[in-house]
Design an enzyme around this catalytic site. Sequence first.
Site, PDB file in Angstrom:
ATOM      1  N   GLY A  40       0.797  -1.219   0.000  1.00 47.51           N
ATOM      2  CA  GLY A  40       0.000   0.000   0.000  1.00 47.51           C
ATOM      3  C   GLY A  40       0.831   1.271   0.000  1.00 47.51           C
ATOM      4  O   GLY A  40       2.027   1.274  -0.299  1.00 47.51           O
ATOM      5  N   LEU A 315      -3.319   6.210  10.897  1.00 40.68           N
ATOM      6  CA  LEU A 315      -2.014   5.692  11.300  1.00 40.68           C
ATOM      7  C   LEU A 315      -1.898   4.235  10.888  1.00 40.68           C
ATOM      8  O   LEU A 315      -2.838   3.454  11.070  1.00 40.68           O
ATOM      9  CB  LEU A 315      -1.836   5.806  12.820  1.00 40.68           C
ATOM     10  CG  LEU A 315      -1.847   7.239  13.386  1.00 40.68           C
ATOM     11  CD1 LEU A 315      -1.943   7.196  14.911  1.00 40.68           C
ATOM     12  CD2 LEU A 315      -0.606   8.000  12.943  1.00 40.68           C
ATOM     13  N   HIS A 440      21.508   1.868  32.613  1.00 35.56           N
ATOM     14  CA  HIS A 440      22.286   3.098  32.476  1.00 35.56           C
ATOM     15  C   HIS A 440      23.533   2.818  31.651  1.00 35.56           C
ATOM     16  O   HIS A 440      24.187   1.799  31.860  1.00 35.56           O
ATOM     17  CB  HIS A 440      22.698   3.610  33.863  1.00 35.56           C
ATOM     18  CG  HIS A 440      23.620   4.789  33.814  1.00 35.56           C
ATOM     19  ND1 HIS A 440      23.170   6.065  33.561  1.00 35.56           N
ATOM     20  CD2 HIS A 440      24.973   4.878  33.964  1.00 35.56           C
ATOM     21  CE1 HIS A 440      24.203   6.893  33.571  1.00 35.56           C
ATOM     22  NE2 HIS A 440      25.304   6.190  33.815  1.00 35.56           N
TER      23      HIS A 440
END
Length: 461
Positions: A40, A315, A440
């Site tokens: 599409g 969307l 982290h």
Amino acid sequence: MADYDVIVIGSGPGGYVCAIRCAQLGLKTACVEGRDTLGGTCLNVGCIPSKALLHATHSLHEAEHNFATMGLKGKAPSVDWKQMLAYKDDVVATNTKGIEFLFKKNKVDWIKGWGKISGKGEVTVGDETHKAKNIVIATGSEASSLPGVEIDEKTVVTSTGALELGKIPKKLVVIGAGVIGLEMGSVYARLGSEVTVVEYLDHITPGMDAEVGKQFQKLLKKQGMDFILGAAVQGVEALKTKAKVSYKLKKDDSEEVLDADVVLVATGRRPFTDGLGLKEAGVNVTDRGVVEVDHWKTNVDGIWAIGDATPGPMLAHKAEDEGMAVAESIAGQAGHVNYDVIPSVIYTTPEVAAVGKTEEQLKDEGRNYKVGKFSFMGNARAKAVFQGDGFVKILSDKDTDRILGVHIIGPSAGDLIHEACVAMEFGAAAEDLARTCHAHPTFSEAVREAALACGDGPIHM
């Protein structure tokens, strides 16, 4: 006896996902597609090629502005536009061929051609008519224009033409400050075009949290994009090699004219439902071409509709969710879409992502809420890669602490938002995010810090 249990008309993200899921659930399935390739608008001339160009031009920006700082010395790369477009086309081809492989793997028949509902349980493609117990309309949308503005896809273009311009324009005027206009505008701004965005409203990105929108506009302006807001475009005159855009400022009715090499009309999209035989089949369709549905069912038994052809945000991932839900409903299961937890993303640099309510919506509802914010300038990883601009903003219920909305402008915002999506799907509180250990150094720590800001306060600010 019907040829198929399900015929899906359209192979975009909603259509191909629906077809594959139907086949996985044991339904004999076909998908009708008139393009030479599956996928599409999204895979061929939308989401995927635009992200390829966004990536390529972001890499150029890094080379021009940040490489030397990191000790990467040498001549900045020059742009081979034809090669960049070829790279974009290769990305498209890889993805569309991937869908074709998935169809074969799942035994979904591709009926090549443009489909039309020609009778009860019948879809005609060319000279052949195929019967199905269920028909799913997944025909997506097409670019809409303004009255009196003629698109030629050369000088006056939609997003489709903007993906294959013959050369990089010196001056690009973008009409509309929504997602498509800003993404493509940023591509050409990085390539050296003088980009001016003309928007009817007095702010960019309609529907976005206002605080995020203001920061976003500042950052785009810093990157070289100019904005003319509160301006009503009166017309576009296409000359031999250039164009003139006339507009009227709403504040004083003064009229101005902009010269451009290329004009990108990015004023939204409309459902692509003409010529499907819907009205003849008795399917209720609005004047704008939107198919009316109730849990993806039309008013005609056995005809369903999903994606951009139906109400709601246009969307790809909304269409995918609906495609899976329809397949499960047809198979006798309980198809479900949580429309309150559908994220939206703008793939500029920095990225912008959101899910749930904006602060303006909560104020309008009279909801008592808290705001937790954390700047990416306090995030070590973001600063290390020159992306300290932006912030994470979490909105939670003042009494229950339940997360109501999350808005992110910053690095990898489109990926970070899904932590919030999962949390909201399970009804999490901001404290739940705040008490979850985050690795982290990662960008995701900014989400945790914003969650902490909904309570006693962040650590690194």
